[in-house]
Design an enzyme around this catalytic site. Sequence first.
Site: not given
Length: 344
Positions: A211, A278
Amino acid sequence: MVVATPTPVANEKIRATELPIIDLMGKRSEVSKLIVKACENFGFFKLVNHGVAEDVIAKMEEQSHQFFAKPSSEKELAGPSNPYGYGCKSIGCNGDVGEVEYLILEANPLSISHSSQTISNDPIKFSCAVSSYVEAVREVACEILNLMAEGLGVPVPDSSVFSGLIRDVESDSLLRLNHYPVPPLRDRDTSPAASFHHHPNSNNRIGFGEHTDPQILTILRSNDVGGLQISPEEGVWVPVNPHPGAFFVNVGDVLQAMTNGKFVSVKHRAMVNRYESRMSMAYFGSPPLHARIGPIPEMETPQNPRLYRSFTWAEYKKATYSRRLGDSRLNSFRFQPNDEYIEN
């Protein structure tokens, strides 16, 4: 915004490239030039000596970890994300999915204070940590945008042409916290092929699909775990190595439009790490909904004619969120010769 495909397609290439590292404490004129060059060539750079206090970052990270460590039933009290709040795997309302859970907050103290009631067992502590972090990274974003304007030759009286949009009290800026858990052992691809085709620290599962960011500028901080990749050209993905203490900065669609295509809003994605979870904290600097966006005068010349028609952030935001992630957005706002010219 993103189409989160289950695995990268076969013809993708992973290429090692070191991104620019810019020291914000360097000589102002040189820093300005380096930022402009990075935004032209990559749309992305790493920022060091940014001035955000370590304890401000540490408190924000601590509160984020505490939230994502909660049982799902407790996290869901802060959702669903519509558009703010907690979400898991479902990204937006257009069928996009990813291996991510997230929390989206409006970047203003009143809203943060209100949202904290359903997010934290200690809402005052959470609210203070988030508000302090948002205020600090907004200042960094404004400084970067002012340096960009100077590097583009915008006269000093108008050098806040970019930063003024996110300093505005009606700015639509937001903070997004993303958490990418380690995949279950049975779902991990540990084959040599996976290690060769993808970054060594990454699984081949997509956490957040490709994106561009629709806003002006993104200031990203991660917990020094690999997974972020950018695409400087079609079919090529470049792993962004973690950099302790640095912020990652990238150009958004609005800034690409305002610079008449000189700066690049780069495609990026997040891969799930095979060994460590993460977490990233992304501040998206956005204009007010009513702000009219278009190329600034310095970026329009006979040699570089106008590329984008004027639009409001509300119009672009609506167009963005009505599309799937990865679908082209700025192209639909291209300036045509018969379009009505509207001054910003």
